[in-house]
Design a protein around this motif. Structure first.
Motif, short mmCIF file in Angstrom:
data_model
loop_
_atom_site.label_atom_id
_atom_site.label_comp_id
_atom_site.label_asym_id
_atom_site.label_seq_id
_atom_site.Cartn_x
_atom_site.Cartn_y
_atom_site.Cartn_z
N GLN A 88 4.14 -2.30 36.72
CA GLN A 88 5.45 -2.92 36.81
C GLN A 88 5.40 -4.20 37.61
O GLN A 88 6.13 -5.16 37.34
N ASN A 89 4.53 -4.27 38.62
CA ASN A 89 4.46 -5.43 39.50
C ASN A 89 3.38 -6.43 39.13
O ASN A 89 3.25 -7.46 39.81
N SER A 90 2.61 -6.13 38.10
CA SER A 90 1.54 -7.03 37.73
C SER A 90 1.47 -7.32 36.23
O SER A 90 0.96 -8.36 35.82
N GLY A 91 1.96 -6.38 35.43
CA GLY A 91 1.81 -6.52 33.98
C GLY A 91 0.41 -6.19 33.49
O GLY A 91 0.12 -6.34 32.30
N ALA A 92 -0.47 -5.75 34.39
CA ALA A 92 -1.86 -5.48 34.01
C ALA A 92 -1.94 -4.33 33.01
O ALA A 92 -1.23 -3.33 33.13
N ARG A 93 -2.82 -4.46 32.03
CA ARG A 93 -3.06 -3.35 31.11
C ARG A 93 -3.90 -2.30 31.82
O ARG A 93 -4.60 -2.58 32.81
N ILE A 94 -3.85 -1.09 31.31
CA ILE A 94 -4.55 0.03 31.93
C ILE A 94 -5.57 0.57 30.95
O ILE A 94 -5.25 0.86 29.80
N LEU A 95 -6.81 0.67 31.40
CA LEU A 95 -7.90 1.18 30.57
C LEU A 95 -8.36 2.52 31.12
O LEU A 95 -8.68 2.64 32.31
N THR A 96 -8.40 3.50 30.25
CA THR A 96 -8.72 4.85 30.67
C THR A 96 -9.57 5.52 29.61
O THR A 96 -9.96 4.89 28.60
N SER A 97 -9.86 6.79 29.78
CA SER A 97 -10.65 7.53 28.79
C SER A 97 -9.75 8.05 27.69
O SER A 97 -8.53 8.20 27.88
N PRO A 98 -10.30 8.38 26.52
CA PRO A 98 -9.47 8.97 25.46
C PRO A 98 -8.77 10.25 25.90
O PRO A 98 -7.62 10.49 25.52
N GLN A 99 -9.44 11.07 26.71
CA GLN A 99 -8.85 12.33 27.15
C GLN A 99 -7.72 12.12 28.16
O GLN A 99 -6.77 12.89 28.20
N ALA A 100 -7.85 11.08 28.99
CA ALA A 100 -6.84 10.84 30.03
C ALA A 100 -5.64 10.08 29.51
O ALA A 100 -4.57 10.12 30.12
N LEU A 101 -5.78 9.38 28.37
CA LEU A 101 -4.70 8.53 27.87
C LEU A 101 -3.38 9.27 27.71
O LEU A 101 -2.34 8.82 28.21
N PRO A 102 -3.34 10.45 27.04
CA PRO A 102 -2.04 11.14 26.91
C PRO A 102 -1.47 11.62 28.24
O PRO A 102 -0.25 11.74 28.39
N MET A 111 3.53 13.17 36.98
CA MET A 111 3.50 11.80 37.47
C MET A 111 4.51 10.97 36.68
O MET A 111 4.92 11.34 35.58
N THR A 112 4.89 9.83 37.23
CA THR A 112 5.71 8.89 36.47
C THR A 112 4.87 8.32 35.34
O THR A 112 3.78 7.79 35.58
N PRO A 113 5.32 8.45 34.10
CA PRO A 113 4.52 7.97 32.97
C PRO A 113 4.35 6.45 32.99
O PRO A 113 5.17 5.72 33.53
N VAL A 114 3.27 6.01 32.37
CA VAL A 114 3.02 4.58 32.16
C VAL A 114 3.42 4.26 30.72
O VAL A 114 3.13 5.04 29.81
N PRO A 115 4.11 3.16 30.47
CA PRO A 115 4.48 2.81 29.10
C PRO A 115 3.27 2.82 28.17
O PRO A 115 2.21 2.26 28.50
N GLY A 116 3.43 3.46 27.01
CA GLY A 116 2.31 3.59 26.09
C GLY A 116 1.70 2.26 25.68
O GLY A 116 0.49 2.18 25.46
N ARG A 117 2.52 1.23 25.58
CA ARG A 117 2.01 -0.08 25.17
C ARG A 117 1.04 -0.67 26.20
O ARG A 117 0.28 -1.60 25.88
N ALA A 118 1.10 -0.14 27.43
CA ALA A 118 0.27 -0.70 28.50
C ALA A 118 -1.07 -0.02 28.62
O ALA A 118 -1.95 -0.51 29.34
N VAL A 119 -1.25 1.12 27.94
CA VAL A 119 -2.45 1.93 28.14
C VAL A 119 -3.31 1.94 26.88
O VAL A 119 -2.79 2.09 25.77
#
Length: 281
Positions: free
Chosen positions: A108-122, A142-150
């Motif tokens: 929210q404060n950076s606009g940075a995209r988030i890169l994770t593993s296939p298992q952790a994404l959902p 946890m507070t979800p991250v917008p899907g478009r960002a991950v």
């Protein structure tokens, strides 16, 4: 954007962190940021690591800390003279709230995209733990991250972000989607390979038995073998004390104490002990 040379010159070497923090300290306890090596900085709290890799075309963060800890992380990035809006990506270790619970705030404060593993994404998209996580049911959502960002990376295939190169390595065990990250940092003409190795501890809910999940245990062991074989000049971990970070800082020697091979061996021995205890129950 702060110049990298100015940030490096003005950053603490870790002495203040070692004085302010104790082993296995509180997860949200504020700590001062410090320079690790080259373009790599520790910007986390006393109890949870967050790692900033600062590049001339933008920066990369590994892990966010907890919901509250993420505020410390962003503040520490600014203390170094960098700006969160210059973050190009956030990489994740494992999908538990103490390490990624603040991702939504960082995004929210950076606009940075988030890169994770296939298992952790959902897990990041829903905020809900996976049913096959050994700690399933232990933690609040946890507070979800917008899907478009991950988005998901492919373990074993390097990713390039703003001119920086990172290798994701699958190291499941503590969680199904855990990743270890490897990159190179250079200063004064000398380059070192840095590894941010996942927690890899065999911790679970009371009703979970690792011995009932043979495929999962084999994947766990395979990840440990991959970690042990890595080039690894400097070892960092999501919980600083897991790799003896405070001792390394006090000794002014990042290559003292645990390295990737000894860390993997220790985690393997703990897994063996856990399986042995389950066999006597």
């Amino acid at each position: 954007m702060a110049t990298l040379d100015a940030a490096r010159a003005g950053a603490d070497s870790g002495t203040a962190w070692a004085q302010d923090c104790t082993d296995w300290d509180d997860w949200d306890k504020r700590a001062r940021p410090f320079h690790v090596y080259g373009d790599t900085y520790h910007v986390g709290t006393c109890g949870i690591s967050a790692i900033l890799i600062a590049g001339p075309a933008g920066h990369v963060l590994i892990d966010s800390g907890t919901r509250n800890g993420a505020r410390v992380v962003l503040s520490n990035i600014r203390t170094l003279g960098f700006q969160p809006e210059n973050l190009r990506a956030v990489l994740t270790s494992h999908e538990h709230f103490d390490h990624v619970g603040g991702l939504w705030w960082v995004h929210q404060n950076s606009g940075a995209r988030i890169l994770t593993s296939p298992q952790a994404l959902p897990v990041l998209e829903t905020g809900m733990a996976a049913a096959n996580d050994p700690q399933y049911g232990m933690h609040d959502p946890m507070t979800p991250v917008p899907g478009r960002a991950v988005s998901a990376v492919t373990p074993g295939q390097a990713v390039e972000i703003a001119g920086l190169r990172f290798m994701p390595i699958a190291t499941p065990g503590h969680t199904p989607g855990a990743l270890t990250w490897q990159w190179e940092s250079c200063e004064a003409g000398e380059c070192k390979t840095i590894v941010y190795a996942d927690s890899l501890s065999a911790v679970s809910a009371d009703n979970y038995r690792f011995s009932d999940h043979a495929e999962y245990v084999q994947a766990y062991r395979d990840g440990l073998a991959r970690l042990a074989a890595l080039d690894c000049d400097i070892l960092l971990t999501p919980h600083p004390s897991a790799s003896g970070m405070r001792d390394k800082l006090l000794a002014s020697d990042w290559q003292s104490g645990a390295n990737c091979a000894s860390y993997a061996a220790d985690r393997g021995a703990r897994l063996d002990d856990r399986l042995a205890r389950e066999g006597t129950q």
